[in-house]
Design a protein around this motif. Structure first.
Motif, PDB file in Angstrom:
ATOM      1  N   GLU A  60       0.849  -1.187   0.000  1.00 35.64           N
ATOM      2  CA  GLU A  60       0.000   0.000   0.000  1.00 35.64           C
ATOM      3  C   GLU A  60       0.890   1.244   0.000  1.00 35.64           C
ATOM      4  O   GLU A  60       1.328   1.710   1.051  1.00 35.64           O
ATOM      5  N   PRO A  61       1.198   1.799  -1.180  1.00 36.96           N
ATOM      6  CA  PRO A  61       1.968   3.050  -1.213  1.00 36.96           C
ATOM      7  C   PRO A  61       1.096   4.216  -0.757  1.00 36.96           C
ATOM      8  O   PRO A  61      -0.035   4.378  -1.227  1.00 36.96           O
ATOM      9  N   THR A  62       1.587   5.025   0.169  1.00 37.89           N
ATOM     10  CA  THR A  62       0.815   6.168   0.672  1.00 37.89           C
ATOM     11  C   THR A  62       1.412   7.503   0.248  1.00 37.89           C
ATOM     12  O   THR A  62       0.860   8.541   0.561  1.00 37.89           O
ATOM     13  N   GLY A  63       2.531   7.484  -0.462  1.00 37.41           N
ATOM     14  CA  GLY A  63       3.250   8.713  -0.810  1.00 37.41           C
ATOM     15  C   GLY A  63       4.512   8.811   0.015  1.00 37.41           C
ATOM     16  O   GLY A  63       5.607   8.473  -0.462  1.00 37.41           O
ATOM     17  N   PRO A  64       4.412   9.260   1.275  1.00 36.62           N
ATOM     18  CA  PRO A  64       5.616   9.362   2.105  1.00 36.62           C
ATOM     19  C   PRO A  64       6.099   8.020   2.641  1.00 36.62           C
ATOM     20  O   PRO A  64       7.226   7.911   3.114  1.00 36.62           O
ATOM     21  N   ASP A  65       5.247   6.983   2.607  1.00 41.04           N
ATOM     22  CA  ASP A  65       5.602   5.669   3.133  1.00 41.04           C
ATOM     23  C   ASP A  65       5.146   4.578   2.184  1.00 41.04           C
ATOM     24  O   ASP A  65       4.311   4.793   1.302  1.00 41.04           O
ATOM     25  N   LEU A  66       5.696   3.390   2.400  1.00 39.38           N
ATOM     26  CA  LEU A  66       5.215   2.193   1.732  1.00 39.38           C
ATOM     27  C   LEU A  66       4.800   1.206   2.816  1.00 39.38           C
ATOM     28  O   LEU A  66       5.634   0.784   3.628  1.00 39.38           O
ATOM     29  N   LEU A  67       3.514   0.875   2.873  1.00 40.60           N
ATOM     30  CA  LEU A  67       3.031  -0.096   3.852  1.00 40.60           C
ATOM     31  C   LEU A  67       3.108  -1.484   3.234  1.00 40.60           C
ATOM     32  O   LEU A  67       2.517  -1.746   2.181  1.00 40.60           O
ATOM     33  N   VAL A  68       3.862  -2.350   3.894  1.00 45.35           N
ATOM     34  CA  VAL A  68       4.080  -3.713   3.416  1.00 45.35           C
ATOM     35  C   VAL A  68       3.451  -4.669   4.416  1.00 45.35           C
ATOM     36  O   VAL A  68       3.726  -4.587   5.617  1.00 45.35           O
ATOM     37  N   PHE A  69       2.604  -5.578   3.929  1.00 46.21           N
ATOM     38  CA  PHE A  69       1.923  -6.532   4.802  1.00 46.21           C
ATOM     39  C   PHE A  69       2.495  -7.926   4.585  1.00 46.21           C
ATOM     40  O   PHE A  69       2.602  -8.402   3.443  1.00 46.21           O
ATOM     41  N   VAL A  70       2.869  -8.554   5.701  1.00 42.39           N
ATOM     42  CA  VAL A  70       3.378  -9.916   5.696  1.00 42.39           C
ATOM     43  C   VAL A  70       2.609 -10.696   6.761  1.00 42.39           C
ATOM     44  O   VAL A  70       1.759 -10.144   7.464  1.00 42.39           O
ATOM     45  N   THR A  71       2.919 -11.995   6.877  1.00 39.60           N
ATOM     46  CA  THR A  71       2.299 -12.829   7.909  1.00 39.60           C
ATOM     47  C   THR A  71       3.370 -13.371   8.842  1.00 39.60           C
ATOM     48  O   THR A  71       4.359 -13.958   8.382  1.00 39.60           O
ATOM     49  N   LEU A  72       3.172 -13.140  10.154  1.00 39.45           N
ATOM     50  CA  LEU A  72       4.041 -13.703  11.176  1.00 39.45           C
ATOM     51  C   LEU A  72       3.170 -14.367  12.229  1.00 39.45           C
ATOM     52  O   LEU A  72       2.192 -13.763  12.700  1.00 39.45           O
ATOM     53  N   ASN A  73       3.507 -15.591  12.570  1.00 38.86           N
ATOM     54  CA  ASN A  73       2.707 -16.361  13.531  1.00 38.86           C
ATOM     55  C   ASN A  73       1.233 -16.381  13.138  1.00 38.86           C
ATOM     56  O   ASN A  73       0.338 -16.206  13.965  1.00 38.86           O
ATOM     57  N   GLN A  74       1.011 -16.534  11.825  1.00 39.31           N
ATOM     58  CA  GLN A  74      -0.337 -16.618  11.251  1.00 39.31           C
ATOM     59  C   GLN A  74      -1.163 -15.355  11.522  1.00 39.31           C
ATOM     60  O   GLN A  74      -2.392 -15.404  11.585  1.00 39.31           O
ATOM     61  N   THR A  75      -0.478 -14.214  11.652  1.00 41.84           N
ATOM     62  CA  THR A  75      -1.135 -12.940  11.915  1.00 41.84           C
ATOM     63  C   THR A  75      -0.649 -11.903  10.901  1.00 41.84           C
ATOM     64  O   THR A  75       0.551 -11.823  10.619  1.00 41.84           O
ATOM     65  N   LYS A  76      -1.578 -11.119  10.348  1.00 43.23           N
ATOM     66  CA  LYS A  76      -1.184 -10.074   9.398  1.00 43.23           C
ATOM     67  C   LYS A  76      -0.397  -8.993  10.126  1.00 43.23           C
ATOM     68  O   LYS A  76      -0.829  -8.487  11.168  1.00 43.23           O
ATOM     69  N   VAL A  77       0.760  -8.633   9.587  1.00 40.38           N
ATOM     70  CA  VAL A  77       1.651  -7.650  10.205  1.00 40.38           C
ATOM     71  C   VAL A  77       1.956  -6.564   9.183  1.00 40.38           C
ATOM     72  O   VAL A  77       2.299  -6.855   8.031  1.00 40.38           O
ATOM     73  N   CYS A  78       1.834  -5.308   9.609  1.00 42.06           N
ATOM     74  CA  CYS A  78       2.099  -4.154   8.735  1.00 42.06           C
ATOM     75  C   CYS A  78       3.471  -3.583   9.050  1.00 42.06           C
ATOM     76  O   CYS A  78       3.820  -3.372  10.218  1.00 42.06           O
ATOM     77  N   CYS A  79       4.250  -3.337   8.006  1.00 38.68           N
ATOM     78  CA  CYS A  79       5.573  -2.715   8.140  1.00 38.68           C
ATOM     79  C   CYS A  79       5.557  -1.400   7.372  1.00 38.68           C
ATOM     80  O   CYS A  79       5.116  -1.359   6.214  1.00 38.68           O
ATOM     81  N   ARG A  80       6.024  -0.345   8.006  1.00 41.28           N
ATOM     82  CA  ARG A  80       6.082   0.959   7.338  1.00 41.28           C
ATOM     83  C   ARG A  80       7.518   1.194   6.870  1.00 41.28           C
ATOM     84  O   ARG A  80       8.417   1.435   7.678  1.00 41.28           O
ATOM     85  N   LEU A  81       7.718   1.148   5.569  1.00 44.18           N
ATOM     86  CA  LEU A  81       9.052   1.263   4.996  1.00 44.18           C
ATOM     87  C   LEU A  81       9.157   2.531   4.154  1.00 44.18           C
ATOM     88  O   LEU A  81       8.163   3.219   3.895  1.00 44.18           O
ATOM     89  N   ALA A  82      10.382   2.840   3.732  1.00 41.72           N
ATOM     90  CA  ALA A  82      10.608   4.013   2.888  1.00 41.72           C
ATOM     91  C   ALA A  82       9.898   3.826   1.543  1.00 41.72           C
ATOM     92  O   ALA A  82       9.783   2.700   1.041  1.00 41.72           O
ATOM     93  N   PRO A  83       9.419   4.924   0.936  1.00 41.49           N
ATOM     94  CA  PRO A  83       8.630   4.795  -0.297  1.00 41.49           C
ATOM     95  C   PRO A  83       9.419   4.287  -1.490  1.00 41.49           C
ATOM     96  O   PRO A  83       8.836   3.809  -2.463  1.00 41.49           O
ATOM     97  N   ASP A  84      10.759   4.372  -1.426  1.00 44.46           N
ATOM     98  CA  ASP A  84      11.573   3.946  -2.570  1.00 44.46           C
ATOM     99  C   ASP A  84      12.043   2.500  -2.465  1.00 44.46           C
ATOM    100  O   ASP A  84      12.868   2.048  -3.263  1.00 44.46           O
ATOM    101  N   VAL A  85      11.556   1.741  -1.483  1.00 46.08           N
ATOM    102  CA  VAL A  85      11.919   0.326  -1.371  1.00 46.08           C
ATOM    103  C   VAL A  85      11.373  -0.423  -2.588  1.00 46.08           C
ATOM    104  O   VAL A  85      10.189  -0.328  -2.910  1.00 46.08           O
ATOM    105  N   ALA A  86      12.247  -1.139  -3.256  1.00 40.88           N
ATOM    106  CA  ALA A  86      11.857  -1.861  -4.464  1.00 40.88           C
ATOM    107  C   ALA A  86      11.427  -3.274  -4.086  1.00 40.88           C
ATOM    108  O   ALA A  86      12.251  -4.109  -3.721  1.00 40.88           O
ATOM    109  N   CYS A  87      10.126  -3.531  -4.135  1.00 43.69           N
ATOM    110  CA  CYS A  87       9.629  -4.880  -3.872  1.00 43.69           C
ATOM    111  C   CYS A  87       8.270  -5.047  -4.526  1.00 43.69           C
ATOM    112  O   CYS A  87       7.588  -4.066  -4.843  1.00 43.69           O
ATOM    113  N   ASN A  88       7.885  -6.294  -4.723  1.00 40.52           N
ATOM    114  CA  ASN A  88       6.611  -6.626  -5.333  1.00 40.52           C
ATOM    115  C   ASN A  88       5.927  -7.706  -4.504  1.00 40.52           C
ATOM    116  O   ASN A  88       6.567  -8.381  -3.684  1.00 40.52           O
TER     117      ASN A  88
END
Length: 384
Positions: A312-340
């Motif tokens: 979820e790109p928000t402009g100033p941040d990139l919100l990345v969602f992963v799963t840890l311990n079968q729970t959705k976890v949100c990570c707030r990373l820099a907007p220029d992080v290259a990932c898909n």
């Protein structure tokens, strides 16, 4: 200006009914800006009405400048209130709306004119003084409602969700104006809102409420960094804090929490061994911005590889969602992080920044101090 203190304030609407307010205790200094924040139905507007004298308390005391005003009528408390609805007189001009309370107090006209000019300049509504409320935008009407309260120069200002009827852009602008206004006037202010962004940006002190109880009272940074329980931690912060169920284990004199992404595991060191926590199932809390993208060379912090599921790109941040311990976890990373979506990222956790909460009560758990700082040899990353 004035101090405000609430001592064990209770409010109930009848015998056998649950308390709407339960043993409310808080105090703010002369000139401080207090925010009452919480979800709908938590009692914050009721508490505001009790301070104003619009509701009678059923226990405790309300003190303004160390004087008990619990039994006083609203007009004798020297308080001005701005409501969510602007409550302007539609047949009166802006000038007449601001003047009305001053005329009731029988102030001389010269003093009234001076006060109207002062307030109009403060709120930048000089050009609107001859208009009727129906000719104003929502933001302009709110300024007039605020101006009517400001003209009285009371000991305390009360604001009951004054910005909730405005659009998002205007709310941001009015937040800034209210902050500047308080900095200039330095008048004791109590402000009710359900918006945690308003609470964090406006208040000197914040009281987080739920079910008629103050869950935590402190500065915005204290509330954000050291939440007292799961409710406060989840309510304050956007995106909210991540809550990951973990089981605590003891190894080599230390406590660890296992994080499992489905493709890798990480044993997160939490502190010195504690018999009270060993083997216990708890909730681990970590804010999205406190999860960092690990570097290739590593820096000694625990890390786990996890698959990107949502971006979820928000402009100033990139919100990345992963799963840890079968729970959705949100990570707030820099907007220029290259990932898909589908990529694997190496995510790092700082053990000093995570919090633990009791899984049953939701109360914050104190971690025992570690005997030594975390080193590479206690960072354990295991592939499945």
């Amino acid at each position: 200006m004035a101090t405000l203190e609430l001592r064990n304030v209770n409010k109930t609407y009848g015998t056998g009914l649950p308390d709407t307010l339960k043993d409310i205790q808080l105090a703010i200094k002369d000139g401080e800006f207090l925010i009452l924040v919480g979800p709908s139905g938590c009692g914050k507007s009721t508490l505001m009405n009790c301070i104003a004298g619009l509701e009678n308390i059923t226990g405790g005391a309300i003190l303004i400048d160390d004087q008990d005003v619990s039994g006083m009528s609203p007009k004798d408390r020297d308080i001005a209130m701005v409501f969510q609805s602007y409550a302007l007189y539609p047949t009166m001009s802006v000038r007449e709306n601001i003047e009305f309370g001053l005329k009731i107090r029988k102030m001389p006209q010269s003093a009234i004119d001076e006060e109207v000019a002062r307030v109009a300049k403060l709120l930048q509504i000089e050009h609107l003084l001859n208009r009727k409320p129906g000719q104003l935008s929502g933001g302009q009407q709110q300024r007039v409602a605020m101006g009517r309260a400001l003209a009285r120069r009371p000991k305390i200002y009360l604001f009951d969700e004054p910005l909730s009827n405005l659009d998002a852009k205007l709310r941001v602008e009015m937040r800034t104006e209210m902050k500047l206004m308080h900095q200039r006037l330095k008048t004791t202010t109590v402000y009710v809102t359900h918006d945690q962004i308003e609470a964090m940006t406006l208040g000197d002190k914040v009281a987080v409420m739920k079910d008629g109880i103050i869950q935590q009272f402190g500065t915005p940074q204290q509330i954000y960094n050291d939440p007292a329980n799961l409710f406060v931690a989840s309510f304050i912060g956007s995106p909210p804090m991540n809550f990951i169920p973990v089981r605590i284990s003891k190894q080599d004199g230390r406590l660890f929490a296992l994080l499992d992404s489905g493709q890798a595991r990480c044993e997160l060191p939490l502190g010195a061994a504690s018999e009270a926590l060993d083997g216990r199932e708890v909730i681990l809390g970590v804010r999205p911005e406190q999860i960092a993208l690990g570097s290739a060379e590593g820096n000694g912090l625990p890390a786990v590889r996890a698959e990107v599921q949502v971006l979820e790109p928000t402009g100033p941040d990139l919100l990345v969602f992963v799963t840890l311990n079968q729970t959705k976890v949100c990570c707030r990373l820099a907007p220029d992080v290259a990932c898909n979506v589908g990529d694997s990222l190496n995510l790092q956790f700082d053990p000093a920044r995570v919090l633990l909460f009791d899984a049953s009560s939701g109360e914050r758990l104190d971690l025992p101090a570690a005997d030594a700082p975390v080193k590479d040899n206690v960072t354990r990353i295991k592939g499945r």
